[in-house]
Design a protein around this motif. Structure first.
Motif, mmCIF file in Angstrom:
data_model
loop_
_atom_site.group_PDB
_atom_site.id
_atom_site.type_symbol
_atom_site.label_atom_id
_atom_site.label_comp_id
_atom_site.label_asym_id
_atom_site.label_seq_id
_atom_site.Cartn_x
_atom_site.Cartn_y
_atom_site.Cartn_z
ATOM 1 N N GLY B 12 8.060 45.688 76.941
ATOM 2 C CA GLY B 12 8.605 45.774 75.585
ATOM 3 C C GLY B 12 9.617 44.664 75.327
ATOM 4 N N ALA B 13 10.366 44.328 76.370
ATOM 5 C CA ALA B 13 11.367 43.264 76.237
ATOM 6 C C ALA B 13 10.692 41.929 75.938
ATOM 7 C CB ALA B 13 12.185 43.158 77.523
ATOM 8 N N GLN B 14 9.570 41.665 76.640
ATOM 9 C CA GLN B 14 8.817 40.423 76.367
ATOM 10 C C GLN B 14 8.252 40.433 74.948
ATOM 11 O OE1 GLN B 14 6.351 40.750 79.996
ATOM 12 N NE2 GLN B 14 6.470 38.517 80.069
ATOM 13 N N ALA B 15 7.775 41.589 74.539
ATOM 14 C CA ALA B 15 7.184 41.705 73.199
ATOM 15 C C ALA B 15 8.222 41.379 72.130
ATOM 16 C CB ALA B 15 6.621 43.110 72.994
ATOM 17 N N ILE B 16 9.424 41.909 72.317
ATOM 18 C CA ILE B 16 10.491 41.666 71.338
ATOM 19 C C ILE B 16 10.945 40.206 71.393
ATOM 20 C CG2 ILE B 16 12.918 42.166 70.830
ATOM 21 C CD1 ILE B 16 12.241 45.121 71.296
ATOM 22 N N ALA B 17 11.091 39.679 72.601
ATOM 23 C CA ALA B 17 11.490 38.269 72.735
ATOM 24 C C ALA B 17 10.454 37.366 72.054
ATOM 25 C CB ALA B 17 11.645 37.898 74.201
ATOM 26 N N ASN B 18 9.191 37.743 72.179
ATOM 27 C CA ASN B 18 8.144 36.951 71.532
ATOM 28 C C ASN B 18 8.232 37.053 70.010
ATOM 29 O OD1 ASN B 18 5.958 35.140 71.762
ATOM 30 N ND2 ASN B 18 4.537 36.792 71.282
ATOM 31 N N ALA B 19 8.558 38.252 69.519
ATOM 32 C CA ALA B 19 8.773 38.412 68.065
ATOM 33 C C ALA B 19 9.917 37.516 67.612
ATOM 34 C CB ALA B 19 9.074 39.875 67.738
ATOM 35 N N MET B 20 10.967 37.467 68.428
ATOM 36 C CA MET B 20 12.123 36.623 68.085
ATOM 37 C C MET B 20 11.741 35.145 68.101
ATOM 38 S SD MET B 20 15.076 38.700 70.187
ATOM 39 C CE MET B 20 16.457 37.622 69.803
ATOM 40 N N ARG B 21 10.896 34.770 69.069
ATOM 41 C CA ARG B 21 10.439 33.372 69.117
ATOM 42 C C ARG B 21 9.666 33.033 67.842
ATOM 43 N NH1 ARG B 21 5.793 30.993 69.796
ATOM 44 N NH2 ARG B 21 4.736 32.926 70.331
ATOM 45 N N GLN B 22 8.816 33.960 67.430
ATOM 46 C CA GLN B 22 7.997 33.696 66.240
ATOM 47 C C GLN B 22 8.846 33.684 64.965
ATOM 48 O OE1 GLN B 22 5.050 36.839 66.999
ATOM 49 N NE2 GLN B 22 3.537 35.241 67.402
ATOM 50 N N ILE B 23 9.888 34.531 64.946
ATOM 51 C CA ILE B 23 10.803 34.545 63.787
ATOM 52 C C ILE B 23 11.603 33.243 63.748
ATOM 53 C CG2 ILE B 23 12.913 35.644 62.879
ATOM 54 C CD1 ILE B 23 11.710 38.345 64.001
ATOM 55 N N ASN B 24 11.931 32.726 64.932
ATOM 56 C CA ASN B 24 12.715 31.497 65.055
ATOM 57 C C ASN B 24 14.034 31.583 64.284
ATOM 58 O OD1 ASN B 24 13.430 28.903 65.732
ATOM 59 N ND2 ASN B 24 11.971 27.896 64.353
ATOM 60 N N PRO B 25 14.884 32.549 64.661
ATOM 61 C CA PRO B 25 16.141 32.730 63.914
ATOM 62 C C PRO B 25 17.067 31.523 64.054
ATOM 63 C CG PRO B 25 16.085 34.172 65.843
ATOM 64 C CD PRO B 25 14.773 33.473 65.800
ATOM 65 N N ASP B 26 17.945 31.346 63.077
ATOM 66 C CA ASP B 26 18.878 30.219 63.126
ATOM 67 C C ASP B 26 19.902 30.408 64.241
ATOM 68 O OD1 ASP B 26 17.881 28.884 60.741
ATOM 69 O OD2 ASP B 26 18.665 30.627 59.681
ATOM 70 N N VAL B 27 20.355 31.659 64.396
ATOM 71 C CA VAL B 27 21.409 31.936 65.387
ATOM 72 C C VAL B 27 21.074 33.220 66.156
ATOM 73 C CG1 VAL B 27 23.855 32.544 65.705
ATOM 74 C CG2 VAL B 27 23.226 30.801 64.022
ATOM 75 N N VAL B 28 21.216 33.158 67.470
ATOM 76 C CA VAL B 28 21.180 34.365 68.296
ATOM 77 C C VAL B 28 22.425 34.335 69.167
ATOM 78 C CG1 VAL B 28 20.035 35.561 70.212
ATOM 79 C CG2 VAL B 28 18.671 34.677 68.314
#
Lengths: 110, 392
Positions: B12-28
Motif C-alpha cells: 500500500g505504501a508503494q501504491a501511495i508513493a506511486n500516486a504521489m509520483r503521478q500527482i507530482n506535487p510542488d512540495v512534500v
C-alpha cells in the motif's frame, strides 16, 4: 466601527484579501482614559508623536517645524504613553500646567 | 471499462508513493514514522531519481512537516505530507490550522495505535483524534483503494466549493506493508485527471497581497467556523462528481458508502478500513448458510454520511458497528455517530457496538461471525459496548 460582515460575505480561511485593512479598525473604541492636549503648555518637542503606538498624534508643519495639534481619537487607545513621555507633564504639576491631561472617558459621554 | 495496462504486486505504501509520483506535487514535507515511513522513502527515491519536480523538505518533526505544507499551500503550491499515529498527534495543532486556513493539503495516514503504551500496529485512534479538526477523512480498504482515494482526494480538496485538506486513511501494516495486486493508471491519464493546481489567495501573487493566519477574535472567528461547516456540506456532492470522473478513467466505482450485499440484508455490519475485506468474506460465508447479512463501509467518515446511512439502515433488523478505536468514558466514535444518525429514522433497527483490533490485535472471521450471531438472536444492547478478540 466598520460594519461587521456575515459569513457568506467573507473571504474563506480567515484570509485578509487586501492590504492595510488595519486602517479600518477603530481602536479608539478601546479607550477608557482620554489624553487631552493643552496647547498653551506644549513645547512641540514631538516626544508624544515619536512614542505613540497608533500614530494618533496629529501634527502640522509650520515654517518647516512640526507642531502638535491634538489627537486622532478614532485610533487613540488611551494608553497614556504620550503623557508619560511628555517633558511638560508629570504628577507633581497641577493639571492646568500640564501639556497633556489624562481624563476618564466618562467625562466626555453625552 | 478502461483497459488495465499496469498491474503490479505492491505494498500500500508503494501504491501511495506511486500516486504521489503521478500527482507530482510542488512540495512534500514529511518526517518518518512507522508505518508511514515507506511511503516517504519510496517517494524520496522518486525525488532523488528526478522522476518528479517536487521540492522535498526533510523536516525535523511532524509539527514542522505540517507547518511546511501549510506554508507551501498558502503560497499556492500543491503540497502533500504523510504520517501516522504519534506523528499525526504531534501535528495536531497545525492540522486544525490547515483546515481553518482552507488549504487543500492531501495527507495519507497509515493508521496506527496512539501511545501509550507504545505500539506500532494498526488501529484508528490516530485518525479519530482528528475527526473534529475540519479535515475530510477518506478510508481505504486495501492498497488499490489507497491509491485511488489519494488521487480522488486531490481533486476533492481543491474544488472551489470545498477547499479543505484531505486525510487518506489506510490501515498501518495491513495495507501499508501488505503486498497486493494494484492496477495503476497511466501517468498521462493521472496527469490529466489531477490537472493544474487550483489555487486561491496564493501568497506568491504579489500583485494581490493577502494575509494568512491573522488574529480572529469574537467578531469574526465564529463566521469563519460557519464557513468551514458549509464547506463540509459540499463534500459528498463533489466527491460523487469526482468519483464519477474517476470511474471513467479507471473503471472503479466509488461513492460515499461502499455497500456489500445490502439490498435484501436484514443484518448490516458497519466498519472502516481493511477489516471490511474480512467482513465481506464472512458475509459470503454466512450467506451460504442462508443468513441475510451485508456490509456498509463508509469511504468518507468526515463529513459523516448521516443521510446515506439513515436511508440504508431504516427498517433493517439489526446494525452491528465495529470500531477500531475506543472513546474512554463514552461510546466508540463510529458507533456513536451511527447511533446518533438513527435517532430520526422511522423504523429503527436494533443496534450494537463492538470494539476490536486495538493495537493491531487480529480480527478474525470467527469474531465477525460472533457479532453477527448476537444480532441474529436479538442479543444486542444499544447501551452496551462489547469487545472482539479481547481476553477477559
Amino acid at each position: 466601527m466598520a460594519e461587521l460582515k456575515g459569513w457568506k460575505e467573507l473571504p474563506i480561511g480567515g484570509v485578509i484579501d487586501k492590504p492595510a485593512t488595519a486602517k479600518e479598525y477603530q481602536t479608539g473604541t478601546w479607550r477608557v482614559i482620554r489624553p487631552v492636549h493643552q496647547p498653551e503648555n506644549c513645547i512641540h518637542c514631538m516626544m508624544c508623536w515619536l512614542y505613540c503606538p497608533d500614530q494618533a498624534i496629529e501634527i502640522e508643519v509650520v515654517d518647516g517645524k512640526p507642531k502638535m495639534k491634538g489627537y486622532n481619537y478614532y485610533y487613540c487607545k488611551g494608553c497614556g504613553l504620550c503623557a508619560n513621555v511628555c517633558p511638560k507633564t508629570n504628577d507633581k504639576l497641577p493639571e492646568e500646567k500640564r501639556a497633556i491631561v489624562m481624563k476618564p472617558e466618562t467625562e466626555f459621554q453625552d | 471499462m478502461p483497459e488495465v495496462k499496469n498491474r503490479q504486486a505492491v505494498t500500500g505504501a508503494q501504491a501511495i508513493a506511486n500516486a504521489m509520483r503521478q500527482i507530482n506535487p510542488d512540495v512534500v514535507a514529511a518526517y518518518p514514522i512507522t508505518p508511514q515511513t515507506p511511503v516517504v522513502e519510496y517517494f524520496a527515491q522518486y525525488v532523488a531519481d528526478g522522476a518528479v519536480d517536487t521540492e522535498m523538505i526533510p523536516v525535523e518533526s511532524e509539527h514542522s512537516a505540517m507547518s511546511a505544507v501549510v506554508g507551501a499551500a498558502a503560497a499556492g503550491a500543491r503540497a502533500m505530507t504523510a504520517t501516522a499515529a504519534n506523528g499525526l498527534a504531534l501535528m495536531h495543532e497545525i492540522v486544525y490550522i490547515a483546515a481553518s486556513s482552507r488549504l487543500p493539503i492531501v495527507m495519507p495516514v497509515a493508521n496506527r495505535a496512539l501511545s501509550g503504551p507504545i505500539n506500532i500496529h494498526c488501529d484508528h485512534s490516530d485518525a479519530m483524534a482528528e475527526r473534529d479538526s475540519g479535515w475530510i477523512q477518506l478510508w481505504a480498504e486495501n492498497a488499490q483503494e489507497a491509491y485511488d482515494l489519494t488521487l480522488i482526494a486531490l481533486r476533492l480538496g481543491e474544488h472551489e466549493d470545498v477547499r479543505l485538506p484531505v486525510m487518506v486513511n489506510f490501515d498501518g501494516f495491513i495495507i501499508s506493508h501488505g503486498v497486493e495486486v494494484v492496477d495503476f493508471l497511466d501517468d498521462e491519464v493521472v496527469k490529466k485527471f489531477v490537472g493544474e493546481p487550483k489555487v486561491k489567495y496564493p501568497l506568491l501573487d504579489v500583485d494581490n497581497p493577502v494575509t494568512y493566519g491573522p488574529l480572529d477574535l469574537y467578531d469574526y472567528y465564529f463566521e469563519h467556523k460557519r464557513q468551514q461547516i458549509e464547506a463540509m456540506k459540499h463534500v459528498k456532492r463533489v466527491f460523487k462528481e469526482v468519483a464519477e470522473e474517476f470511474e471513467k478513467i479507471s473503471g472503479r466505482k466509488y461513492d460515499v458508502l461502499d455497500k456489500y450485499m445490502v439490498d435484501d440484508a436484514e443484518y448490516i455490519m458497519i466498519a472502516l478500513g481493511s477489516t471490511a475485506g474480512t467482513i465481506k468474506y464472512t458475509v459470503d460465508l454466512l450467506r451460504e448458510q442462508g443468513h441475510k447479512v451485508g456490509l456498509v463501509k463508509p469511504w468518507i467518515f468526515r463529513p459523516f454520511p448521516k443521510k446515506e446511512l439513515q436511508e440504508i439502515l431504516n427498517g433493517r433488523k439489526a446494525v452491528v458497528v465495529l470500531d477500531r478505536s475506543a472513546s474512554f468514558g463514552a461510546e466508540a466514535p463510529l458507533y456513536e455517530a451511527v447511533k446518533s444518525a438513527l435517532f430520526n429514522v422511522e423504523n429503527k433497527p436494533l443496534i450494537g457496538s463492538y470494539v476490536y483490533g486495538l493495537g493491531g490485535r487480529d480480527i478474525k472471521v470467527e469474531h465477525i461471525k460472533q457479532a453477527f450471531e448476537d444480532a441474529f438472536v436479538g442479543n444486542l444492547n444499544p447501551d452496551e459496548e462489547r469487545y472482539l478478540g479481547l481476553r477477559e
